[in-house]
Scaffold this motif. Structure first.
Motif, PDB file in Angstrom:
ATOM      1  N   VAL A 162       0.851  -1.210   0.000  1.00 24.25           N
ATOM      2  CA  VAL A 162       0.000   0.000   0.000  1.00 24.25           C
ATOM      3  C   VAL A 162       0.878   1.249   0.000  1.00 24.25           C
ATOM      4  N   ALA A 163       1.934   1.221   0.841  1.00 22.17           N
ATOM      5  CA  ALA A 163       2.789   2.415   0.968  1.00 22.17           C
ATOM      6  C   ALA A 163       3.554   2.699  -0.321  1.00 22.17           C
ATOM      7  N   VAL A 164       3.876   1.659  -1.084  1.00 20.91           N
ATOM      8  CA  VAL A 164       4.586   1.880  -2.350  1.00 20.91           C
ATOM      9  C   VAL A 164       3.728   2.757  -3.274  1.00 20.91           C
ATOM     10  N   VAL A 165       2.415   2.556  -3.219  1.00 19.94           N
ATOM     11  CA  VAL A 165       1.510   3.343  -4.065  1.00 19.94           C
ATOM     12  C   VAL A 165       1.264   4.734  -3.471  1.00 19.94           C
ATOM     13  N   HIS A 166       1.005   4.755  -2.149  1.00 22.88           N
ATOM     14  CA  HIS A 166       0.587   6.027  -1.535  1.00 22.88           C
ATOM     15  C   HIS A 166       1.721   6.786  -0.850  1.00 22.88           C
ATOM     16  N   GLY A 167       2.872   6.190  -0.708  1.00 22.95           N
ATOM     17  CA  GLY A 167       4.008   6.844  -0.049  1.00 22.95           C
ATOM     18  C   GLY A 167       3.916   6.745   1.458  1.00 22.95           C
ATOM     19  N   GLY A 168       4.910   7.322   2.150  1.00 19.27           N
ATOM     20  CA  GLY A 168       4.929   7.328   3.617  1.00 19.27           C
ATOM     21  C   GLY A 168       5.735   6.171   4.182  1.00 19.27           C
ATOM     22  N   PHE A 169       5.562   5.922   5.474  1.00 23.04           N
ATOM     23  CA  PHE A 169       6.344   4.899   6.153  1.00 23.04           C
ATOM     24  C   PHE A 169       6.068   3.521   5.547  1.00 23.04           C
ATOM     25  N   LEU A 170       7.097   2.711   5.429  1.00 20.95           N
ATOM     26  CA  LEU A 170       7.058   1.357   4.850  1.00 20.95           C
ATOM     27  C   LEU A 170       7.110   1.357   3.329  1.00 20.95           C
ATOM     28  N   SER A 171       7.282   2.551   2.719  1.00 21.77           N
ATOM     29  CA  SER A 171       7.380   2.570   1.256  1.00 21.77           C
ATOM     30  C   SER A 171       8.708   1.956   0.816  1.00 21.77           C
ATOM     31  N   SER A 172       9.690   1.964   1.720  1.00 22.28           N
ATOM     32  CA  SER A 172      10.971   1.334   1.392  1.00 22.28           C
ATOM     33  C   SER A 172      11.082  -0.003   2.130  1.00 22.28           C
ATOM     34  N   MET A 173      11.709  -0.997   1.467  1.00 19.65           N
ATOM     35  CA  MET A 173      11.879  -2.294   2.113  1.00 19.65           C
ATOM     36  C   MET A 173      12.805  -2.176   3.339  1.00 19.65           C
ATOM     37  N   ASP A 174      13.659  -1.151   3.345  1.00 20.94           N
ATOM     38  CA  ASP A 174      14.528  -0.940   4.516  1.00 20.94           C
ATOM     39  C   ASP A 174      13.696  -0.668   5.767  1.00 20.94           C
ATOM     40  N   HIS A 175      12.549   0.014   5.604  1.00 21.27           N
ATOM     41  CA  HIS A 175      11.688   0.268   6.771  1.00 21.27           C
ATOM     42  C   HIS A 175      11.177  -1.055   7.333  1.00 21.27           C
ATOM     43  N   VAL A 176      10.808  -1.961   6.420  1.00 26.40           N
ATOM     44  CA  VAL A 176      10.298  -3.269   6.856  1.00 26.40           C
ATOM     45  C   VAL A 176      11.382  -3.984   7.672  1.00 26.40           C
ATOM     46  N   LYS A 177      12.599  -3.989   7.138  1.00 25.21           N
ATOM     47  CA  LYS A 177      13.688  -4.698   7.816  1.00 25.21           C
ATOM     48  C   LYS A 177      14.028  -4.031   9.155  1.00 25.21           C
ATOM     49  N   ALA A 178      13.989  -2.700   9.166  1.00 26.53           N
ATOM     50  CA  ALA A 178      14.320  -1.984  10.416  1.00 26.53           C
ATOM     51  C   ALA A 178      13.325  -2.342  11.509  1.00 26.53           C
ATOM     52  N   ILE A 179      12.037  -2.412  11.163  1.00 24.80           N
ATOM     53  CA  ILE A 179      11.009  -2.726  12.157  1.00 24.80           C
ATOM     54  C   ILE A 179      11.191  -4.164  12.656  1.00 24.80           C
ATOM     55  N   LEU A 180      11.560  -5.056  11.739  1.00 29.37           N
ATOM     56  CA  LEU A 180      11.728  -6.452  12.146  1.00 29.37           C
ATOM     57  C   LEU A 180      12.895  -6.604  13.122  1.00 29.37           C
ATOM     58  N   TRP A 181      14.031  -5.984  12.777  1.00 26.89           N
ATOM     59  CA  TRP A 181      15.199  -6.134  13.658  1.00 26.89           C
ATOM     60  C   TRP A 181      14.954  -5.437  15.000  1.00 26.89           C
ATOM     61  N   GLU A 182      14.234  -4.341  14.947  1.00 27.16           N
ATOM     62  CA  GLU A 182      13.889  -3.632  16.185  1.00 27.16           C
ATOM     63  C   GLU A 182      13.043  -4.523  17.107  1.00 27.16           C
ATOM     64  N   SER A 183      12.113  -5.286  16.510  1.00 29.18           N
ATOM     65  CA  SER A 183      11.267  -6.152  17.346  1.00 29.18           C
ATOM     66  C   SER A 183      12.138  -7.147  18.115  1.00 29.18           C
ATOM     67  N   PHE A 184      13.145  -7.696  17.431  1.00 21.33           N
ATOM     68  CA  PHE A 184      14.040  -8.630  18.123  1.00 21.33           C
ATOM     69  C   PHE A 184      14.821  -7.913  19.214  1.00 21.33           C
ATOM     70  N   LEU A 185      15.417  -6.783  18.836  1.00 22.33           N
ATOM     71  CA  LEU A 185      16.320  -6.113  19.778  1.00 22.33           C
ATOM     72  C   LEU A 185      15.571  -5.535  20.975  1.00 22.33           C
ATOM     73  N   ALA A 186      14.344  -5.065  20.743  1.00 30.64           N
ATOM     74  CA  ALA A 186      13.598  -4.443  21.845  1.00 30.64           C
ATOM     75  C   ALA A 186      12.944  -5.483  22.741  1.00 30.64           C
ATOM     76  N   ALA A 187      12.573  -6.632  22.156  1.00 32.11           N
ATOM     77  CA  ALA A 187      11.735  -7.557  22.921  1.00 32.11           C
ATOM     78  C   ALA A 187      12.496  -8.663  23.648  1.00 32.11           C
ATOM     79  N   THR A 188      13.530  -9.212  23.025  1.00 38.25           N
ATOM     80  CA  THR A 188      14.117 -10.433  23.586  1.00 38.25           C
ATOM     81  C   THR A 188      14.929 -10.166  24.847  1.00 38.25           C
ATOM     82  N   ASP A 189      15.860  -9.214  24.715  1.00 38.31           N
ATOM     83  CA  ASP A 189      16.779  -8.911  25.793  1.00 38.31           C
ATOM     84  C   ASP A 189      16.065  -8.457  27.062  1.00 38.31           C
ATOM     85  N   THR A 190      15.098  -7.551  26.872  1.00 41.56           N
ATOM     86  CA  THR A 190      14.405  -6.946  28.005  1.00 41.56           C
ATOM     87  C   THR A 190      13.540  -7.985  28.734  1.00 41.56           C
ATOM     88  N   SER A 191      12.820  -8.813  27.954  1.00 40.90           N
ATOM     89  CA  SER A 191      11.947  -9.799  28.597  1.00 40.90           C
ATOM     90  C   SER A 191      12.790 -10.828  29.347  1.00 40.90           C
TER      91      SER A 191
END
Ligand code: HEM
Length: 519
Positions: free
Chosen positions: A296-325
């Motif tokens: 959707v974002a590729v068509v309309h622009g904004g966050f997630l329009s780049s695949m790098d955003h997808v990867k950043a969110i994924l790695w963030e989920s690991f880094l934010a969630a595993t260590d702290t829990s």
């Protein structure tokens, strides 16, 4: 020759008078202004020599005990204010939250989160707003967290079974595997959760994760002396983080490619199913969700329009969630070992809730019947907050706090550990007394400024629900299924309470215990 001497004299006088003028102007400017308490500092290093990197929050606590709850430090060339009292935290989060909602641009996150394009270290602004909204609505909403229940239950089952087979359980490692496996399945789907406890795939990802975590909490010269950025390259830090990032990036390329391939195959097989995306919402893993939003974002622009955003969110989920829990579960078990009366009382609560049935695991729907468990976890997070300095903030505009002028672009550190053991607020602050939360309204949602393990305001942690259900379920089952004791020849006084350096505070020495199954 004479001409040269004249030129030299002229230059000298020019530089000297400029310097003198600058000092005079600065003195004039601060005349009549209330100056922030600032300990004596060294040239160039500033106050860095006063900080022990292995015990940063403790060094900051000593400084605030000496100089007050709001102090200015120069960390290298970076002016940084340290907040160590609940009333100043309250003033900031309730009256100046926007001004304090920035994040400094740091070397580790900039590289590992694709130029800070995820939520955690993104500068305050439209990109951050869109990213946070998607994360909160699509990945961490109550409904979505609930939809991952089957995964959590299966992983807890494996976790308990793994411990049963061990003569000595290294809880520091096991809890990290548990959190990592859950996040792996939730984020990437079952295929990438191979490896489990010690399997090859899991171990490889753990190593990558640990290395990234070290870089996030590590010391880069550029973060304190921006002009000396080249030193990080010279000493090899830059090279190491780039290598780590390359591996992460390649891994996510593979994950995404496999998801797209799978989606195509499914489309061919079952056309109507792919037409009705919402009908399979609960089966989606985070990659599926993000790829759907990416289209959707590729068509309309904004966050997630780049695949790098997808990867950043994924790695963030690991880094934010595993260590702290994992750190929260490990520290709570450590406190329970050191406080056997509390452990016994908690096991009684579990026995009552299950009618003494140790043949089965505690279910998520039973967690509500365990108020003492919640008090124990709160007390553990009070006495050892997993992220004791929150994440660094930065002011995005100037403002006044307690009558002091705080300029824009000042780095800000909230020492929430200092606040949660402040003797002016907490009775017997260093004692582990979960009963202090009995009947108390104090919670960790960010409204009670004496207890902020997840932060407060706009930058508060959005993963509270996701984390707490894992922490509660893991602890409930660890105590329901086993009796715990120290390995032969050791007693609980031998448990080392030292902490490890990093954004998340881990136990320096692994927590190794003997688990006696109750069934
Ligand atoms: C016990 C577990 C956890 C603890 C103690 C914790 C704590 C924190 C803290 C202290 C912050 C910084 C707040 C600030 O700077 O003011 C934070 C931010 C954040 N956390 Fe958590 N967290 C936990 C679990 C999670 C989980 C499970 C997720 C997601 C899967 C998550 C995602 C985030 C994100 C995205 C931010 C950045 C928010 C922003 O900058 O807007 N956290 N967390």
């Amino acid at each position: 020759m004479e001409q040269q001497a004249f030129l030299f004299l002229f230059l000298f006088l020019f530089l000297f008078s400029s310097l003198f003028l600058k000092i005079l102007l600065k003195a004039n400017k601060s005349k009549g202004k209330k100056l922030l308490p600032c300990p004596w500092r060294l040239p160039i290093l500033g106050h860095l020599h006063l900080l022990n990197p292995n015990k940063l929050h403790h060094s900051l606590l000593s400084l605030s005990n000496k100089h007050g709850p709001l102090i200015l430090l120069h960390l290298g060339s970076i002016p940084t204010i340290i907040i160590s009292s609940h009333d100043i935290a309250e003033e900031i989060f309730t009256k100046h939250d926007i001004a304090f909602s920035g994040r400094p641009l740091l070397t580790g996150p900039q590289k590992l989160f694709y130029n800070c394009s995820s939520v955690t270290f993104s500068p305050y602004g439209e990109h951050w707003r869109q990213a946070r909204k998607i994360v909160m609505l699509e990945l961490l909403s109550t409904r979505r967290v609930r939809s991952f229940e089957t995964i959590r239950v299966e992983e807890i089952k494996k976790f308990i079974a793994a411990i049963k087979d061990l003569s000595i359980a290294n809880l520091s490692e096991l809890t990290l595997s548990l959190a990592n496996n859950i996040v792996c399945r939730v984020a990437l789907g079952d295929k990438f959760a191979e490896g489990g406890y010690g399997g090859e795939g899991g171990v490889w990802l753990h190593q990558l994760l640990k290395e990234s975590q070290r870089f996030l909490g590590g010391f880069f010269v550029a973060d304190f002396f921006p002009a000396l950025k080249w030193v990080d390259r010279l000493i090899g830090f830059q090279g190491r983080i780039e290598k780590n990032f390359e591996q992460v990036d390649k891994f996510f390329d593979r994950v995404i490619w496999e998801h797209i391939k799978k989606e195509k195959e499914e489309e061919d097989e079952e056309e109507e199913r792919s037409n009705n995306i919402n009908a399979r919402g609960d089966e989606e893993d985070m990659v599926d969700i993000l790829l759907r939003l990416h289209e959707v974002a590729v068509v309309h622009g904004g966050f997630l329009s780049s695949m790098d955003h997808v990867k950043a969110i994924l790695w963030e989920s690991f880094l934010a969630a595993t260590d702290t829990s994992s750190a929260t579960i490990t520290w709570t078990m450590t406190q329970l070992m050191k406080n056997p009366i509390v452990m016994k009382k908690l096991q009684e609560e579990l026995k009552k809730a299950t009618n003494g049935d140790t043949q089965r695991l505690i279910q998520e729907c039973e967690l509500e019947k365990l108020p003492y468990l919640k008090q124990v976890i709160k007390e553990s997070m009070r006495i050892k907050p997993p992220v004791p300095l929150l994440l660094p903030h930065e002011t995005i505009q100037s403002c006044q706090i307690q009558g002091y002028d705080i300029p824009a672009k000042t780095r800000v550190i909230f020492n929430i550990m200092a606040i949660s053991i402040d003797p002016n607020i907490w009775e017997k602050p260093l004692e582990f007394l979960p009963e202090r939360f009995e009947g108390s309204k104090v919670d960790f949602k960010g409204q009670d400024f004496e207890f902020l393990p997840f932060g407060s305001g706009r930058r508060k942690c959005p993963g509270i629900n996701f984390a707490m259900v894992i922490v509660e379920l893991a602890l409930a089952n660890l105590l329901h299924c086993f009796d715990w004791s120290m390995p032969d020849g050791m007693n609980t006084e031998d448990i080392n309470m030292d902490e490890n350096i990093g954004l998340t505070t881990h136990k320096k020495e692994a927590l190794c215990l003997v688990a006696k199954p109750k069934w």
